[in-house]
Design an enzyme around this catalytic site. Sequence first.
Site, PDB file in Angstrom:
ATOM      1  N   SER A 408       0.871  -1.150   0.075  1.00 29.64           N
ATOM      2  CA  SER A 408       0.062  -0.091  -0.069  1.00 29.64           C
ATOM      3  C   SER A 408       0.928   1.362  -0.201  1.00 29.64           C
ATOM      4  O   SER A 408       0.700   2.411  -0.529  1.00 29.64           O
ATOM      5  CB  SER A 408      -0.984  -0.210   1.412  1.00 29.64           C
ATOM      6  OG  SER A 408      -1.907  -0.713   1.176  1.00 29.64           O
ATOM      7  N   HIS A 429      -2.856  -3.925  -6.381  1.00 31.77           N
ATOM      8  CA  HIS A 429      -3.078  -3.488  -4.913  1.00 31.77           C
ATOM      9  C   HIS A 429      -4.578  -3.754  -4.799  1.00 31.77           C
ATOM     10  O   HIS A 429      -5.486  -3.067  -5.558  1.00 31.77           O
ATOM     11  CB  HIS A 429      -2.856  -1.969  -4.842  1.00 31.77           C
ATOM     12  CG  HIS A 429      -2.866  -1.379  -3.492  1.00 31.77           C
ATOM     13  ND1 HIS A 429      -3.764  -0.272  -3.483  1.00 31.77           N
ATOM     14  CD2 HIS A 429      -2.677  -1.701  -2.383  1.00 31.77           C
ATOM     15  CE1 HIS A 429      -4.118  -0.140  -2.058  1.00 31.77           C
ATOM     16  NE2 HIS A 429      -3.334  -0.918  -1.465  1.00 31.77           N
ATOM     17  N   GLU A 441      -6.174  -1.773  -7.867  1.00 27.16           N
ATOM     18  CA  GLU A 441      -5.154  -0.769  -8.745  1.00 27.16           C
ATOM     19  C   GLU A 441      -3.949  -1.404  -9.349  1.00 27.16           C
ATOM     20  O   GLU A 441      -3.410  -2.534  -8.492  1.00 27.16           O
ATOM     21  CB  GLU A 441      -4.776   0.245  -7.872  1.00 27.16           C
ATOM     22  CG  GLU A 441      -5.813   1.231  -7.369  1.00 27.16           C
ATOM     23  CD  GLU A 441      -5.357   2.090  -6.214  1.00 27.16           C
ATOM     24  OE1 GLU A 441      -5.752   3.299  -6.187  1.00 27.16           O
ATOM     25  OE2 GLU A 441      -4.826   1.748  -5.388  1.00 27.16           O
ATOM     26  N   ASN A 479      -6.118   5.551  -1.759  1.00 25.80           N
ATOM     27  CA  ASN A 479      -5.779   5.772  -0.565  1.00 25.80           C
ATOM     28  C   ASN A 479      -5.670   7.329  -0.412  1.00 25.80           C
ATOM     29  O   ASN A 479      -5.715   7.982   0.519  1.00 25.80           O
ATOM     30  CB  ASN A 479      -4.865   4.951  -0.051  1.00 25.80           C
ATOM     31  CG  ASN A 479      -5.257   3.733   0.467  1.00 25.80           C
ATOM     32  OD1 ASN A 479      -6.596   3.421   0.375  1.00 25.80           O
ATOM     33  ND2 ASN A 479      -4.286   2.778   0.503  1.00 25.80           N
TER      34      ASN A 479
HETATM   35  P1  NAI Z   1      -0.638  -9.093   7.614  1.00 27.28           P
HETATM   36  O1  NAI Z   1       0.088  -8.590   8.951  1.00 27.28           O
HETATM   37  O2  NAI Z   1      -2.230  -9.274   7.960  1.00 27.28           O
HETATM   38  O3  NAI Z   1      -0.146 -10.263   6.945  1.00 27.28           O
HETATM   39  C1  NAI Z   1       1.097 -10.334   6.770  1.00 27.28           C
HETATM   40  C2  NAI Z   1       1.486 -11.843   6.801  1.00 27.28           C
HETATM   41  O4  NAI Z   1       2.727 -12.185   6.054  1.00 27.28           O
HETATM   42  C3  NAI Z   1       1.690 -12.500   8.151  1.00 27.28           C
HETATM   43  O5  NAI Z   1       0.899 -13.508   8.211  1.00 27.28           O
HETATM   44  C4  NAI Z   1       3.307 -12.858   8.377  1.00 27.28           C
HETATM   45  O6  NAI Z   1       3.305 -14.083   8.889  1.00 27.28           O
HETATM   46  C5  NAI Z   1       3.535 -12.961   6.663  1.00 27.28           C
HETATM   47  N1  NAI Z   1       4.990 -13.112   6.303  1.00 27.28           N
HETATM   48  C6  NAI Z   1       5.585 -12.008   6.772  1.00 27.28           C
HETATM   49  N2  NAI Z   1       6.984 -12.121   6.443  1.00 27.28           N
HETATM   50  C7  NAI Z   1       6.906 -13.329   5.757  1.00 27.28           C
HETATM   51  C8  NAI Z   1       8.018 -13.919   4.879  1.00 27.28           C
HETATM   52  N3  NAI Z   1       9.033 -13.549   4.754  1.00 27.28           N
HETATM   53  N4  NAI Z   1       7.536 -15.076   4.143  1.00 27.28           N
HETATM   54  C9  NAI Z   1       6.084 -15.519   4.285  1.00 27.28           C
HETATM   55  N5  NAI Z   1       5.091 -14.986   5.089  1.00 27.28           N
HETATM   56  C10 NAI Z   1       5.395 -13.621   5.581  1.00 27.28           C
HETATM   57  O7  NAI Z   1      -0.543  -7.895   6.630  1.00 27.28           O
HETATM   58  P2  NAI Z   1      -1.802  -7.401   5.575  1.00 27.28           P
HETATM   59  O8  NAI Z   1      -2.553  -6.324   6.277  1.00 27.28           O
HETATM   60  O9  NAI Z   1      -2.153  -8.396   5.189  1.00 27.28           O
HETATM   61  O10 NAI Z   1      -0.824  -6.581   4.548  1.00 27.28           O
HETATM   62  C11 NAI Z   1      -0.058  -7.212   3.544  1.00 27.28           C
HETATM   63  C12 NAI Z   1       0.469  -6.344   2.592  1.00 27.28           C
HETATM   64  O11 NAI Z   1      -0.898  -5.964   1.681  1.00 27.28           O
HETATM   65  C13 NAI Z   1       1.142  -5.275   3.150  1.00 27.28           C
HETATM   66  O12 NAI Z   1       2.196  -4.950   2.144  1.00 27.28           O
HETATM   67  C14 NAI Z   1       0.204  -4.210   2.965  1.00 27.28           C
HETATM   68  O13 NAI Z   1       0.442  -2.873   2.798  1.00 27.28           O
HETATM   69  C15 NAI Z   1      -0.665  -4.465   2.253  1.00 27.28           C
HETATM   70  N6  NAI Z   1      -2.036  -4.145   1.906  1.00 27.28           N
HETATM   71  C16 NAI Z   1      -2.894  -4.107   3.211  1.00 27.28           C
HETATM   72  C17 NAI Z   1      -4.300  -3.563   3.254  1.00 27.28           C
HETATM   73  C18 NAI Z   1      -5.023  -3.944   4.234  1.00 27.28           C
HETATM   74  O14 NAI Z   1      -6.179  -3.566   4.510  1.00 27.28           O
HETATM   75  N7  NAI Z   1      -4.471  -4.742   5.490  1.00 27.28           N
HETATM   76  C19 NAI Z   1      -4.970  -3.339   2.033  1.00 27.28           C
HETATM   77  C20 NAI Z   1      -4.053  -3.347   0.762  1.00 27.28           C
HETATM   78  C21 NAI Z   1      -2.714  -3.583   0.841  1.00 27.28           C
END
Ligand code: NAI
Length: 633
Positions: A408, A429, A441, A479
């Site tokens: 994001s 995205h 996006e 955003n």
């Molecule tokens: P989250 O914290 O819920 O999930 C991230 C996951 O990645 C965790 O389960 C973690 O264990 C795993 N992880 C971390 N390092 C790892 C690795 N090296 N290998 C395998 N797994 C690994 O995060 P979330 O919210 O799902 O965000 C993920 C991405 O999506 C970020 O880049 C965020 O900016 C983007 N994003 C998030 C949104 C949201 O509303 N939460 C919306 C759009 C994009």
Amino acid sequence: MKHWQLSREENSIAIATLDRAGESANALSAEVMAELAEILNQFEQNPPAGLIIRSGKAAGFIAGADIDEFSQLDTPEKIRALVARGWDLFNRLAAVKYPTLALVRGHCLGGGLELALACRYLLVVDEAGTKLALPEVMLGIVPAWGGMLRLPERVGPAAALDMMLTGRSINAKRAKSMNLADDCVPPRVMEKAARQLLLSKQPRRPLPWLQKLQAGPLKKLVADGARKQVAKKARPQHYPAPYAIIDLWQDHGGNALAAPAVLERIFNSPTASNLLRVFRLQERLKGFGKESDFKASHVHIIGAGTMGGDVAAWCALRGLTVTLQDQDIARIAPALRRAHELFTKKLREPLRIRAAFDRLIPDPAGYGVARADVVIEAIFENLEAKHALFRAIEPRLKATALLASNTSSLRLEDLRTVLARPERLVGIHFFNPVAMMPLVEVVAAADADPAVVQDAAAFVRQIDKLPLPVNSAPGFLVNAVLAPYMLAAMRAVDDGVAPETVDESLLAFGMPMGPIELIDTVGLDIALAAGQQLTDATEAPRCLRERVDQNHLGKKTGQGFYRWSQGKAQKNPAGAAPEGLVEKLLEPLVDRAQQLVADGIVGDADLADAGVIFGTGFAPFSGGPLHWRTGTP
Ligand code: NAI
């Protein structure tokens, strides 16, 4: 004839096949309907033993009226003529003495379904693409070619109103079980089944007694109940069409011509022209997926958190094989649980749920990386972590694989520095909640390979989302416009306006959710970070800082601007809003959208409107923020 082919079989069954010239899908244009009238004329002299109406298009039966003809409806006479054209023709079709049958395979929408309903029999072919719906309400108009008359007669008023007021589509099996179709058959027997049913003399199944009551003495009760349901979702000043559908059914037997004032008001409403605009914008977004014939069969997703887990489930739902990687299996388990809930809700049938679940493969060791056509990174928002991951996976990727990040807030230009082939990285995205949000996006970094961006858009279409190409910039489009809007809302709270009052004024404007409730939903910590990154405010709003200091982070902690209980914000009644509040809160959003167009982050003003509507739910009846600012209805 230009659009219909007519043939007669030995047993005198006539087959009318609609294959609209020069188009890939059938729509009911003036010409198409005039030719159908001509067919009925011919049969007056020389009636067939029966008539089967079918489509010659692989795409489906009939997609509806020709919407390009809607934009020419600038006088009451033209509106009336358009409505009368279908109403009269389908009444004629319904009244012929010989049996008629609509053989429906693939989409059967709007006017297409109204035509099918005017046939004595409706036979549906059981295929994934078979979908029946009256979606007129989504274009701000009403099914005036007999849908409001015949659908309630077939399926009973409650089910008919539900379909007409939501635009919901019905699959083949459901069409049979709710009596919309007389029968549902697999493709291999459809020819035989159509001829048998046509000549069967089988009477229409009568409505069950409760539905008869609902169409008779209980009509008012049903209509009032439907009005209450609609009122929960749409205000009459924004969306008059659903209310008109109920009135026309209740008072005029579904005949819109009997209520000229209603007809004119609906077809001439700014809502109808804006929803038509939104429909066209949606088609334009879909078009971005057609610039490449990239097709994925296997997607590998890394990070099974909020986003990665739900993106994985969505891709499996859409028929792709998905491998889902995280640091260990325990972190994947919650995503599988949510996926199962999604499949159950969307697919209903145990075998299909099972098949979707089989397509979603937990893969903590990341074996899928080497086999996938698309690899999406959705791990923690941390540059070093993402770099380490890219370094590890790049050597294992298929040469043709698409490599995408769901980031994001990190710059793709920074993320790709560790790649041997940096030009291959693209942003895909998604928005949260993934299953609900139609927009994705597709982010091009500086000097990105245009072919890669087109492939990414094709992939987004493949999973039935709407791709919006944007250039790399903080917050992309969605955003970036939300941040100053949320900031303005919180500044209003700092100035003493109650959160409820802020939210209610934006709901009254037509937003799906007020900005303060939105902040509670995304999390106050996230809003704080986004505000720092995406607005030029030197100081965060007081109301936000205080709450974050107390760890009142919104829905996820049970307390933010509102107290949350059972997933719902507990609100007090809203007070009177200060003069001009809505304009003051929307201005920063609209300004930012305009700026992003000027900066070339998004292609043009129409695309910005499309992105903000499909990415935030911005009042669709307004036609989008920039369109709204121009003041054109
Ligand atoms: P989250 O914290 O819920 O999930 C991230 C996951 O990645 C965790 O389960 C973690 O264990 C795993 N992880 C971390 N390092 C790892 C690795 N090296 N290998 C395998 N797994 C690994 O995060 P979330 O919210 O799902 O965000 C993920 C991405 O999506 C970020 O880049 C965020 O900016 C983007 N994003 C998030 C949104 C949201 O509303 N939460 C919306 C759009 C994009």
